[in-house]
Design an enzyme around this catalytic site. Sequence first.
Site, short mmCIF file in Angstrom:
data_model
loop_
_atom_site.label_atom_id
_atom_site.label_comp_id
_atom_site.label_asym_id
_atom_site.label_seq_id
_atom_site.Cartn_x
_atom_site.Cartn_y
_atom_site.Cartn_z
N GLY A 176 105.57 122.64 24.43
CA GLY A 176 105.88 122.62 22.99
C GLY A 176 104.99 121.67 22.21
O GLY A 176 104.79 121.85 21.01
N GLU A 186 104.82 125.32 31.21
CA GLU A 186 106.22 125.77 31.31
C GLU A 186 106.47 126.57 32.58
O GLU A 186 107.59 126.58 33.10
CB GLU A 186 106.58 126.64 30.09
N ALA A 197 108.65 120.20 24.88
CA ALA A 197 110.06 120.18 24.48
C ALA A 197 110.78 119.24 25.44
O ALA A 197 110.34 119.06 26.58
CB ALA A 197 110.63 121.59 24.57
N GLU A 226 101.93 123.60 21.53
CA GLU A 226 102.29 124.61 20.52
C GLU A 226 102.48 123.98 19.14
O GLU A 226 102.17 124.59 18.11
CB GLU A 226 103.57 125.34 20.97
C1 HXC Z 1 111.59 114.93 28.50
C2 HXC Z 1 109.77 113.75 29.23
C3 HXC Z 1 108.91 114.86 29.02
C4 HXC Z 1 109.51 116.05 28.50
C5 HXC Z 1 107.73 113.25 29.79
N1 HXC Z 1 108.98 112.78 29.71
N2 HXC Z 1 107.66 114.50 29.39
N3 HXC Z 1 111.08 113.79 28.97
N4 HXC Z 1 110.84 116.03 28.26
N5 HXC Z 1 108.79 117.14 28.23
C6 HXC Z 1 109.48 111.44 30.06
C7 HXC Z 1 109.55 111.25 31.58
O1 HXC Z 1 110.73 111.83 32.09
C8 HXC Z 1 109.53 109.76 31.68
O2 HXC Z 1 110.81 109.26 31.38
C9 HXC Z 1 108.60 109.35 30.54
O3 HXC Z 1 108.55 110.46 29.63
C10 HXC Z 1 107.18 109.09 31.02
O4 HXC Z 1 106.74 110.22 31.74
P1 HXC Z 1 106.11 110.13 33.21
O5 HXC Z 1 106.26 111.47 33.84
O6 HXC Z 1 106.67 108.97 33.97
O7 HXC Z 1 104.57 109.83 32.84
P2 HXC Z 1 103.29 110.23 33.67
O8 HXC Z 1 103.51 110.01 35.16
O9 HXC Z 1 102.16 109.52 33.02
O10 HXC Z 1 103.13 111.81 33.49
C11 HXC Z 1 102.88 112.32 32.19
C12 HXC Z 1 103.10 113.86 32.16
C13 HXC Z 1 104.51 114.19 32.73
C14 HXC Z 1 102.03 114.55 33.00
C15 HXC Z 1 102.95 114.32 30.72
O11 HXC Z 1 105.46 113.38 32.04
C16 HXC Z 1 104.90 115.61 32.56
O12 HXC Z 1 104.47 116.49 33.34
N6 HXC Z 1 105.79 115.90 31.61
C17 HXC Z 1 106.36 117.23 31.41
C18 HXC Z 1 105.35 118.14 30.77
C19 HXC Z 1 105.92 119.53 30.57
O13 HXC Z 1 106.30 120.22 31.56
N7 HXC Z 1 105.99 119.98 29.32
C20 HXC Z 1 106.56 121.31 28.99
C21 HXC Z 1 108.04 121.19 28.69
S1 HXC Z 1 108.78 122.74 28.39
P3 HXC Z 1 111.55 108.15 32.28
O14 HXC Z 1 112.88 108.03 31.65
O15 HXC Z 1 111.55 108.69 33.68
O16 HXC Z 1 110.67 106.95 32.12
C22 HXC Z 1 108.33 123.12 26.84
C23 HXC Z 1 108.86 124.43 26.33
C24 HXC Z 1 108.43 124.69 24.91
O17 HXC Z 1 107.67 122.40 26.17
C25 HXC Z 1 109.17 125.86 24.36
C26 HXC Z 1 109.84 125.55 23.06
C27 HXC Z 1 110.93 126.49 22.63
#
Ligand code: HXC
Length: 258
Positions: A109, A132, A65, A112
């Site tokens: 997400g 998360e 998400a 999921e």
């Molecule tokens: C918003 C995101 C994002 C996310 C990545 N980006 N994941 N933006 N929401 N979930 C953006 C980064 O901010 C970055 O933007 C660009 O994508 C590239 O990501 P990087 O981190 O620079 O890439 P990398 O170093 O290769 O790392 C990849 C990654 C990391 C390991 C996937 O991005 C990461 O850990 N992302 C978050 C994963 C996460 O926690 N997902 C769960 C979210 S909560 P900029 O602008 O800086 O270039 C969830 C709840 C679901 O999903 C429930 C639903 C109701």
Amino acid sequence: MAYETIIVDIEDGVALIQLNRPDALNAINSKVVAELADALAAAEVNDKVRAVVLTGSEKAFAAGADIREMSEKNFVEMFTEDFFGPLNEAFLKFRKPVIAAVSGYALGGGCELALMCDFIIAADNAKFGQPEINLGVVAGIGGTQRLTRLVGKSKSMDMHLTGRFMDATEAERSGLVSRVVPAIKLMPEAMGAAKKVAEKSQVAVMVVKEAVNRSYETTLREGLLFERRVFHALFATEDQKEGMQAFLEKREPQFRDR
Ligand code: HXC
């Protein structure tokens, strides 16, 4: 509806839906939710669509998400907007098969979303995770439920509590994905599988989806009864006559969805 965050192409009975937010690794925001729900509703009523493939990019199916969008929201907003609820409902309502073609990250997400599909084909670079916990929250659109049913309590707890990622080999071994292929072969494999499904009797395909999903909703005894009744019911179709006759005549069946 013209889409900004997804691309939809229809080919040989298959709707290919591609998430298209490359700068955010296909993070799922409200627009993605609305557009995916709309695309599924459109596919449901489009006779040219007999199966769907949902995919992302090579680097990310979806990294979760959209954290930027969620970060400032409070409980009342999340609750009253029913954040992500409409996506869940759209998948629950959709009666045609959906195959997830996962390359790269399928996190939070994103994992999921893949789990909402009927089965997952993964590239060998796929990484699944429910991280998360690292954000001080938990899965919110099925992770604690669907992942647990697929991989079992121990592995699901491990994923949700530690936030670690699972690679494609472990995902296949654990029953999360049905096949793993080299990344370059992912789309031909997924489209090939969807086209194969699209050639079948659509009524039988929809019955398969209902019956397998029923196994999550009911007791074994009720599920077996449901399966036997729908099996019996298919003998009311022309496609059953055609399928069995074609076998006996050693030819390919010509299904007409009747
Ligand atoms: C918003 C995101 C994002 C996310 C990545 N980006 N994941 N933006 N929401 N979930 C953006 C980064 O901010 C970055 O933007 C660009 O994508 C590239 O990501 P990087 O981190 O620079 O890439 P990398 O170093 O290769 O790392 C990849 C990654 C990391 C390991 C996937 O991005 C990461 O850990 N992302 C978050 C994963 C996460 O926690 N997902 C769960 C979210 S909560 P900029 O602008 O800086 O270039 C969830 C709840 C679901 O999903 C429930 C639903 C109701």
